[in-house]
Design a protein around this motif. Sequence first.
Motif, PDB file in Angstrom:
ATOM      1  N   MET B  32       0.784  -1.237   0.000  1.00  0.00           N
ATOM      2  CA  MET B  32       0.000   0.000   0.000  1.00  0.00           C
ATOM      3  C   MET B  32       0.816   1.289   0.000  1.00  0.00           C
ATOM      4  O   MET B  32       0.257   2.353  -0.253  1.00  0.00           O
ATOM      5  CB  MET B  32      -0.917   0.041   1.234  1.00  0.00           C
ATOM      6  CG  MET B  32      -1.882  -1.085   1.335  1.00  0.00           C
ATOM      7  SD  MET B  32      -3.200  -0.839   0.157  1.00  0.00           S
ATOM      8  CE  MET B  32      -4.017  -2.405   0.248  1.00  0.00           C
ATOM      9  N   VAL B  33       2.083   1.188   0.339  1.00  0.00           N
ATOM     10  CA  VAL B  33       2.792   2.449   0.601  1.00  0.00           C
ATOM     11  C   VAL B  33       2.847   3.361  -0.633  1.00  0.00           C
ATOM     12  O   VAL B  33       2.647   4.574  -0.520  1.00  0.00           O
ATOM     13  CB  VAL B  33       4.204   2.199   1.198  1.00  0.00           C
ATOM     14  CG1 VAL B  33       5.105   1.483   0.230  1.00  0.00           C
ATOM     15  CG2 VAL B  33       4.834   3.507   1.664  1.00  0.00           C
ATOM     16  N   ASP B  34       3.072   2.793  -1.791  1.00  0.00           N
ATOM     17  CA  ASP B  34       3.154   3.638  -2.991  1.00  0.00           C
ATOM     18  C   ASP B  34       1.833   4.338  -3.244  1.00  0.00           C
ATOM     19  O   ASP B  34       1.774   5.532  -3.534  1.00  0.00           O
ATOM     20  CB  ASP B  34       3.503   2.789  -4.220  1.00  0.00           C
ATOM     21  CG  ASP B  34       4.973   2.405  -4.227  1.00  0.00           C
ATOM     22  OD1 ASP B  34       5.654   2.642  -3.214  1.00  0.00           O
ATOM     23  OD2 ASP B  34       5.433   1.856  -5.248  1.00  0.00           O
ATOM     24  N   PHE B  35       0.796   3.549  -3.122  1.00  0.00           N
ATOM     25  CA  PHE B  35      -0.545   4.044  -3.374  1.00  0.00           C
ATOM     26  C   PHE B  35      -0.925   5.145  -2.377  1.00  0.00           C
ATOM     27  O   PHE B  35      -1.438   6.210  -2.754  1.00  0.00           O
ATOM     28  CB  PHE B  35      -1.455   2.810  -3.323  1.00  0.00           C
ATOM     29  CG  PHE B  35      -2.868   3.026  -2.940  1.00  0.00           C
ATOM     30  CD1 PHE B  35      -3.751   3.616  -3.814  1.00  0.00           C
ATOM     31  CD2 PHE B  35      -3.343   2.581  -1.713  1.00  0.00           C
ATOM     32  CE1 PHE B  35      -5.071   3.779  -3.468  1.00  0.00           C
ATOM     33  CE2 PHE B  35      -4.655   2.742  -1.367  1.00  0.00           C
ATOM     34  CZ  PHE B  35      -5.522   3.351  -2.242  1.00  0.00           C
ATOM     35  N   VAL B  36      -0.588   4.928  -1.129  1.00  0.00           N
ATOM     36  CA  VAL B  36      -0.905   5.925  -0.100  1.00  0.00           C
ATOM     37  C   VAL B  36      -0.084   7.200  -0.327  1.00  0.00           C
ATOM     38  O   VAL B  36      -0.599   8.322  -0.280  1.00  0.00           O
ATOM     39  CB  VAL B  36      -0.644   5.349   1.315  1.00  0.00           C
ATOM     40  CG1 VAL B  36      -0.672   6.431   2.384  1.00  0.00           C
ATOM     41  CG2 VAL B  36      -1.661   4.269   1.642  1.00  0.00           C
ATOM     42  N   TRP B  37       1.178   7.012  -0.583  1.00  0.00           N
ATOM     43  CA  TRP B  37       2.099   8.147  -0.775  1.00  0.00           C
ATOM     44  C   TRP B  37       1.658   8.997  -1.970  1.00  0.00           C
ATOM     45  O   TRP B  37       1.551  10.213  -1.892  1.00  0.00           O
ATOM     46  CB  TRP B  37       3.500   7.578  -0.994  1.00  0.00           C
ATOM     47  CG  TRP B  37       4.626   8.557  -0.873  1.00  0.00           C
ATOM     48  CD1 TRP B  37       5.349   8.850   0.253  1.00  0.00           C
ATOM     49  CD2 TRP B  37       5.169   9.361  -1.918  1.00  0.00           C
ATOM     50  NE1 TRP B  37       6.307   9.783  -0.041  1.00  0.00           N
ATOM     51  CE2 TRP B  37       6.220  10.107  -1.352  1.00  0.00           C
ATOM     52  CE3 TRP B  37       4.880   9.513  -3.265  1.00  0.00           C
ATOM     53  CZ2 TRP B  37       6.978  11.003  -2.096  1.00  0.00           C
ATOM     54  CZ3 TRP B  37       5.635  10.411  -4.015  1.00  0.00           C
ATOM     55  CH2 TRP B  37       6.668  11.151  -3.427  1.00  0.00           C
ATOM     56  N   ARG B  38       1.409   8.304  -3.066  1.00  0.00           N
ATOM     57  CA  ARG B  38       1.008   8.972  -4.309  1.00  0.00           C
ATOM     58  C   ARG B  38      -0.323   9.710  -4.115  1.00  0.00           C
ATOM     59  O   ARG B  38      -0.460  10.862  -4.518  1.00  0.00           O
ATOM     60  CB  ARG B  38       0.833   7.871  -5.359  1.00  0.00           C
ATOM     61  CG  ARG B  38       1.099   8.261  -6.761  1.00  0.00           C
ATOM     62  CD  ARG B  38       1.202   7.056  -7.653  1.00  0.00           C
ATOM     63  NE  ARG B  38       0.149   6.074  -7.442  1.00  0.00           N
ATOM     64  CZ  ARG B  38       0.357   4.767  -7.379  1.00  0.00           C
ATOM     65  NH1 ARG B  38       1.570   4.281  -7.500  1.00  0.00           N
ATOM     66  NH2 ARG B  38      -0.641   3.939  -7.203  1.00  0.00           N
ATOM     67  N   SER B  39      -1.246   9.047  -3.495  1.00  0.00           N
ATOM     68  CA  SER B  39      -2.567   9.651  -3.316  1.00  0.00           C
ATOM     69  C   SER B  39      -2.497  10.850  -2.380  1.00  0.00           C
ATOM     70  O   SER B  39      -3.192  11.844  -2.597  1.00  0.00           O
ATOM     71  CB  SER B  39      -3.550   8.618  -2.770  1.00  0.00           C
ATOM     72  OG  SER B  39      -3.646   7.552  -3.657  1.00  0.00           O
TER      73      SER B  39
END
Lengths: 256, 198
Positions: B32-39
């Motif tokens: 999830m980290v990429d998705f959370v960071w990007r969002s």
Amino acid sequence: MNELKPEARSLVEAARGAESPSQTDRARIKRGVLVQVALLGAASTATGSAVAMSLATKITLVGLSVAAIGGGAVSLWKWQEHPSAPRAPAHQMVAKPKATPIAPPTVEAIPAESPQVPPVEPRPRDVVKTPTRRSTAVDPVAHDVPAPSPIRPLEAELAVLRQAQDDLRAGLPAQALRRLGEFEQHHGPGSLGQERQAIAAIALCQARPGPTAQARAETFLRSTPESPLAARVRSACEKAKAPENQSNETERPREP
Amino acid sequence: MPSSTGNLPNPAEGPNGPGFPVPAFDNVYETMVDFVWRSARRMGVRQADTDDVVQEVFVIVHRRLAEFEGRAQLKTWVFQILVHVVKHYFRTHDRKPGDVASGSGTEIQALEANHDQGPTVQLERMEALRALDRLLSQLDDDKRVVFVLAELEQLTLLEIAEIVEANANTVASRLRAARKDFEKAMSRFQAREAGRKP
């Protein structure tokens, strides 16, 4: 539903997934999470999330333990003690001198699958035993023995900090000082020296207010004015101007 | 980290109910980290604050993971946390409308790390990101969240409805309005850009 026009669509598609955190970013953030969870402890330990922490987490911690954890770690105590106070941002953990603090979200801001948030269970005290002292004697077969994993000192250090914090909360500053002193004696400076110094200064101010405690607090504040714990040290040591011979505990602590 | 297991519920029989396995935090983080960071970035969190916001999200995830019952998708659940943290962030931080992808720091590093793309493609994506952030900054918070989730993260209306705790019709209408505002902002942006060109 109306769709985006092709031009807007192509812009969105060009940008989609174009940006992501680097490996270093990911690792740094994860370390911040783990340190914060370790220091706050209760919820994750009590609910069993810690059980789910896999070996991979520990390996990550090993990899990260070399880097300075910086002001972030104990800022969590600050948050814990003063929930309205700003907490150290993640990027301070890589020694940025200044950062915009982020206050923790309120409890109601946290979504839960179940409508009722279960009460946080009390933190089990002294969950982690302070590791026993390592032998400093030269071991003739030491070169055959694999080097001890650096995860242990970091874990131990986090545990000691947490326990010292518990001691302070329980009104046992001398015990906190003793704990911190023993750790330093056995493990050296460690990765969280700044945090230990701050807690020790607070403990000393509580245990034996006076010029020594005052001097120690001032030394800490001079050397790390940007520490998220600075305000707390300052506040705790206001009373340190009282006579040296006053003590909150009968037992005289050994200073770390 | 050693821990006392004396009072710990068995993850398999804990608050999640018997038989539902507690996801391992490491897996959740890595997934999830990429998705959370990007969002977080696209929702308007300043670059300098993104790490803090993401960290906050995962601390909450870590602490509440055992409560995750599997009724929602993990991604939806994590995103719900993110939306709350970002809302809190905006309550406590001043906006800087001009704070968009700056072409420095993490974004550039991330783009540079993508070796399978040539420099031209990377630059184009960087430009697209900058433009996108400018346009997104023209949307109000509710529309922006819905737009990011729908258009960039490609979540369904039902998933978004769950995340933002609104009904699907409301989300659909917000998305429609967001698209309209986005296109208007894009027209204005293009007109300005055209005016600058000799």
